[in-house]
Design an enzyme around this catalytic site. Structure first.
Site, PDB file in Angstrom:
ATOM      1  CG  HIS A 245      -3.476  -3.700   3.163  1.00 49.44           C
ATOM      2  ND1 HIS A 245      -2.588  -2.955   3.661  1.00 49.44           N
ATOM      3  CD2 HIS A 245      -4.391  -2.266   2.385  1.00 49.44           C
ATOM      4  CE1 HIS A 245      -2.698  -1.394   3.742  1.00 49.44           C
ATOM      5  NE2 HIS A 245      -3.312  -1.221   3.041  1.00 49.44           N
TER       6      HIS A 245
ATOM      7  CD  GLU B 157      -1.471  -6.145   5.056  1.00 42.83           C
ATOM      8  OE1 GLU B 157      -1.268  -6.186   4.127  1.00 42.83           O
ATOM      9  OE2 GLU B 157      -1.454  -4.729   5.702  1.00 42.83           O
TER      10      GLU B 157
ATOM     11  CB  CYS C  30      -1.023   0.053   0.883  1.00 48.26           C
ATOM     12  SG  CYS C  30      -2.170   0.983   0.680  1.00 48.26           S
TER      13      CYS C  30
HETATM   14  N1  GLN Z   1      -1.957   6.417   2.538  1.00 50.95           N
HETATM   15  C1  GLN Z   1      -2.190   6.407   1.538  1.00 50.95           C
HETATM   16  C2  GLN Z   1      -3.074   5.946   1.271  1.00 50.95           C
HETATM   17  O1  GLN Z   1      -3.792   6.776   1.556  1.00 50.95           O
HETATM   18  C3  GLN Z   1      -1.471   4.307   2.086  1.00 50.95           C
HETATM   19  C4  GLN Z   1      -2.772   3.841   2.399  1.00 50.95           C
HETATM   20  C5  GLN Z   1      -2.321   2.852   3.281  1.00 50.95           C
HETATM   21  O2  GLN Z   1      -1.042   2.658   2.597  1.00 50.95           O
HETATM   22  N2  GLN Z   1      -3.437   2.052   3.855  1.00 50.95           N
HETATM   23  O3  GLN Z   1      -3.534   6.510  -0.612  1.00 50.95           O
END
Ligand code: GLN
Length: 533
Positions: free
Chosen positions: A507, A509, A381
């Site tokens: 994600h 995970e 992410c």
């Molecule tokens: N802050 C980033 C976004 O909003 C990444 C979010 C995250 O890593 N879950 O796109």
């Protein structure tokens, strides 16, 4: 349908979620279909907006619900697929009831905790049971007995048990039996008192899970049984696990928890087959090799903030028969002192997700270090976003390239909120949440890792790769190896001239299990091992 309610007494942090999940494992291995649910007494509508410092990780479900991290345990320990309905907060209950009141659904009656709030809670418990088609619903109640906040939930459970009958629902109370050094004794009084609190409101637990640092000797068991009014075989010892949380189901099985629960609920099943689970635990406890993996985050001092990532590493370590030595690095330290000092000698570098600009420059430096030193890299992410920023700045010469999250005025917004995404992200708390499909580029590293050209993965983010920069980056060896099916959103990136460098916008995970590690984590560990050798 049978129901098990899991309550907690004496202190918090006793591992109620883990106990509930472990019971789920055992019952599932007995051939029963299990579903788990968490009731949280706080007033936040969901934990999505809660600070990781207070609440640990936000666990994202397939349907995009942002939930308590205990739901992560539930999904890792069992095969149940959870939805929004499986995590209910007081905030949601009140929101629903007040919504009905505003619509006039109560026809001018006085709206009260009993029956309106408790009815709503009960209907949510029934709904989870009905929707899942499970044999058993395990419902964990957050908080500790005696909290004012938890009372409506406990009252709802009292009514619920009355309605379904006592042979169809039991309460499993997780409690602390402290060892007092000076007296050289285990003390049962706190447990007695917390049971007394439950009795005051008409609840009688049938099973006691006793968290203890010392073995529960017979005399203590008998005392607990007598004073707390539970059968002797339902006094279950739960010491700290020696090596890994995945031992918990095995330990509880030794204590006969699942047999007792089945007896109390009149369930006849086969004995559970724990052989696969045991093999997994064995690989976690005594791996043949070890590998050093750095995690560069901003919440590394918090045990729970990257929970699912740590668990995923454990799963994929076991799959590679290797123990993971996690090197937790504060991104802000790298910002000040450089990446080399903290990352030199690690076999793999993982940059997790995150929000807000604290530590971002440190994460960017970590991505650069991984690229230049040819160390295995996995970005998740925000980890993918910093990998992109790093490449744009240092390989493509796009000075000041950034995400508009961190620098709204940046000359090169390589990560940004896309115009045509705005209407999507404006909904649902303004984030891209939950499961989205990814189309994987044939012949890419990602393709090799997944062994297929499609994946469905869970998301939680606002910003996206900015396609205007695609060509400039690709000319220099940046590979976009996964996109949304329409090709508009970037899901996976990698580097041409690097042995193993992969980052995803989603994600992974949240979809790793003990005996089914996520392919990205599994391949990352095996690539890191290759580095090490
Ligand atoms: N802050 C980033 C976004 O909003 C990444 C979010 C995250 O890593 N879950 O796109």
């Amino acid at each position: 349908m049978k129901y098990i309610f899991v309550t907690g007494g004496v202190v918090s942090s006793l591992g109620k979620g883990l106990a509930a999940a472990s019971l789920g494992t055992l019952l599932e291995l007995r051939g029963l279909k299990v579903v788990l649910q968490k009731l949280d007494p706080y007033l936040n509508v969901d934990p999505g907006t809660m600070n990781p410092f207070q609440h640990g990780e936000v666990y994202v479900l397939a349907d995009g619900a942002e939930t308590d991290l205990d739901l992560g345990h539930y999904e890792r320990f069992t095969n149940c697929v959870l939805t929004r309905a499986n995590n209910l907060t007081s905030g949601q209950v009140y929101e629903t009831v007040l919504g009905k009141e505003r619509r006039g659904d109560y026809l001018g009656k006085t709206v009260q905790v009993i029956p309106h709030i408790t009815d709503e809670i009960k209907s949510r418990i029934r709904e989870v049971g009905a929707d899942s088609g499970a044999d058993i619903v395990i419902t964990e109640i957050g908080g500790t007995t005696g909290d004012i906040e938890g009372l409506p939930f406990l009252e709802a459970i009292r009514q619920f048990i009355l309605e379904v009958g006592s042979g169809n629902a039991i309460i499993m109370h997780v409690t602390l039996v402290p060892f007092i050094k000076a007296a050289g004794e285990l003390k049962t009084k706190p447990t007695q008192q917390s049971i007394a609190k439950l009795r005051e409101i008409g609840l009688q637990p049938q099973v006691l899970i006793c968290r203890t640092e010392m073995p529960l000797i017979e005399e203590v068991r008998q005392k607990l049984s007598l004073f707390c009014n539970v059968p002797l075989d339902a006094v279950i010892e739960a010491g700290d696990v020696a090596h890994t949380i995945y031992e918990a189901p095995l330990n509880l099985r030794e204590e006969g928890l699942d047999s007792t629960v089945c007896r109390l609920l009149n369930l006849e099943t086969k004995d559970p087959d724990l052989s696969n689970w045991k093999r997994f635990v064995q690989r976690v406890i005594a791996p043949k090799k070890r590998v050093r993996i750095a995690i560069v985050g901003k919440y590394i001092e918090l045990q729970d903030a990257y929970k699912s990532i740590y668990e995923s590493l454990t799963h994929s370590g076991a799959a590679n028969d290797c123990g993971i030595d996690m090197v937790l690095v504060d991104a802000e330290d790298i910002e000040i002192e450089g990446a080399e000092k903290y990352l030199q000698g690690v076999a793999g570098i993982l940059v997790p997700g995150g929000f807000g600009d604290r530590g971002v420059e440190g994460k960017i430096k970590a991505a650069r270090y991984a690229r230049e030193s040819r160390t295995a890299f996995l970005g998740l992410c925000l980890g993918m976003q910093v990998a992109t920023i790093e490449f744009a700045r240092n390989v493509c010469g796009l000075e000041g390239a950034n995400s508009t999250e961190f620098d709204p005025e940046t000359k090169h917004p390589v990560i940004a909120i896309l115009e045509d995404q705005k209407d999507v992200t404006d909904k649902g708390g303004s984030m891209r949440l939950g499961t989205w499909q990814t189309k994987i580029l044939e012949g890419s590293l990602a393709h090799q890792v997944y062994g297929k050209t499609e994946a469905s993965e869970r998301h939680r983010h606002r910003y996206e790769f900015n396609m205007h920069y695609r060509q400039i980056l690709e000319e220099k060896g940046f590979v976009i190896s996964g996109t949304s099916p329409d090709g508009n959103l970037v899901e996976l990136v990698e580097l041409k001239n690097h042995p193993w460098y992969l980052a995803c916008q989603y994600h992974p995970e949240f979809q790793s299990k003990p005996n089914a590690p996520h392919p990205l984590f599994k391949a990352f560990i095996s690539a890191s091992l290759a580095n090490e050798e």
